[in-house]
Design a protein around this motif. Structure first.
Motif: not given
Length: 377
Positions: A16-26, A71-78
């Motif tokens: 799955h994208t967005g999982q450890f081992g498969h994260l983009t640099p961003e 991931r639940a917040r689509k990588f939006e930190v706040p």
């Protein structure tokens, strides 16, 4: 509406994208920023009422757990930070650890009659497989009613409100998933994509025999259960295979889509009768799929989990019970009823004990029923 394969790869094994081992640099940078903010905001500190008996808050909120919220917040930190803080406030206010560890063993088993049940097996990606036969809510309505009356009937959705009575049993089952089932499945050596922690489950939801009014009567419960899962246990659902849908299901689906958040409905696949076995065996080995759905597993709804060979091989009985290499206190026929916890060793050896909690006759239970010793793949 079966899930499609992508680019010729088996979707059952695709990481799955967005999982450890498969994260983009961003995404990696965003996760580092999120973890730093959590440290700064002191979200790992223990409260007097929120201390986990099995794990400290920092152990429970490990990197895999933090990534679920992000991931639940689509990588939006706040947004992720707010959801995490709200969840921890909810856990502390409702004393989730005390709820789980003090849950009556008989009541816990009663809850399994009307909710999702772990088969003891995993899909081809290593996710634990649960089965939920909706008709059993009707068949065990007395148990369902009892679960609905245990605590406050307050249904207001707020982080500081008591857990509604009808969801308290469901909370205990989610805790069992998070505190025992997922850590156990994650520990299997040689599993697919070992770089990615096992943090989600696969579900077979059987709606056979449900009439139109049956769906409508469950509306409030299904909505509340969906909010509970997506808010406080985010990203713990990988896929849902819905089978046995009646001819009027398109009408029901128009309702259901409004009851669940879009992220949940995107993971739901409605299978026709002809799609059930070929689709499920693509995602699960035949020996891990119940016979009722075209597999080879002799397991039925209401039975204790039947651990697969790899899971059973991880465990051995405590020495005090005559255990040793090859022994297994949780093997088929010896399943331990009630709440279980995966308690990590404190000596840094990465082992763990399986501890039976809950109460029997009003007396608390604290019994080591299994031991995990790490083994190389």
């Amino acid at each position: 509406m079966a899930p499609e394969q992508t680019n010729g790869n088996d979707a059952a094994l695709a990481p799955h994208t967005g999982q450890f081992g498969h994260l983009t640099p961003e995404q990696e940078k965003t996760f580092a920023d999120f973890k730093a903010v959590c440290e700064k905001e002191d979200v790992f500190s223990e409260s007097n009422e929120g201390r986990s008996v099995g794990r400290t808050k920092r152990e429970r909120l490990d990197d895999a757990a933090l990534l679920r919220f992000l991931r639940a917040r689509k990588f939006e930190v706040p947004g992720a930070l707010k959801q995490l803080k709200d969840t921890e406030l909810w856990r502390d206010t409702n004393r989730l650890d005390e709820l789980y560890d003090g849950f009556d063993v008989d009541a816990f088993e009663e809850a399994r009659k009307v909710y999702h049940q772990w088969t003891g097996r995993r899909d081809r990606s290593g996710h634990p497989v649960y089965v939920y036969e909706i008709s059993h809510i009707k068949d065990n309505i007395a148990a369902f009613d009892r679960s609905s009356k245990i605590v406050s009937t307050n249904n207001t959705a707020s982080a500081t409100d008591p857990i509604p009575g009808k969801l308290r049993m469901l909370c205990a089952l989610y805790e069992n998933m998070a505190e025992f089932v997922l850590p156990l499945c994650n520990a299997v050596p040689g599993r697919p994509n070992p770089e990615t922690p096992v943090t989600a489950t696969s579900h077979i939801v059987d709606v056979s025999g449900m009439g139109l009014m049956g769906y409508w009567n469950l509306k409030s419960h299904m909505q509340a259960a969906s909010v509970l899962a997506s808010t406080y246990y985010p990203e713990t659902l990988d896929r849902v295979f819905l089978i046995g849908a009646p001819s009027f299901f398109p009408t029901v689906w128009s309702w259901i889509k409004r009851w669940f958040d879009p992220a949940t409905t995107a993971k739901l696949f409605v299978l026709s009768a002809s799609e059930v076995t070929p689709t499920l065996t693509r995602f699960m080995r035949p020996e891990d799929l119940p016979k009722k759905y075209g597999g080879e597993l002799d397991w039925g709804y209401g039975m204790a989990p039947s651990l697969d060979t790899e899971l059973a091989a991880l465990l051995k009985r405590p020495a005090a019970e005559g255990g040793g290499e090859g022994g297994n206190g949780l093997e088929k026929g010896k399943w331990v009823r009630g709440p279980l916890r995966w308690v990590p060793d404190t000596d840094g050896a990465r082992g763990a004990k399986i501890v039976a909690r809950g109460t029997v006759g009003g007396k608390p239970r604290d019994e080591v029923v299994g031991v995990f010793t790490p083994r190389k793949a």
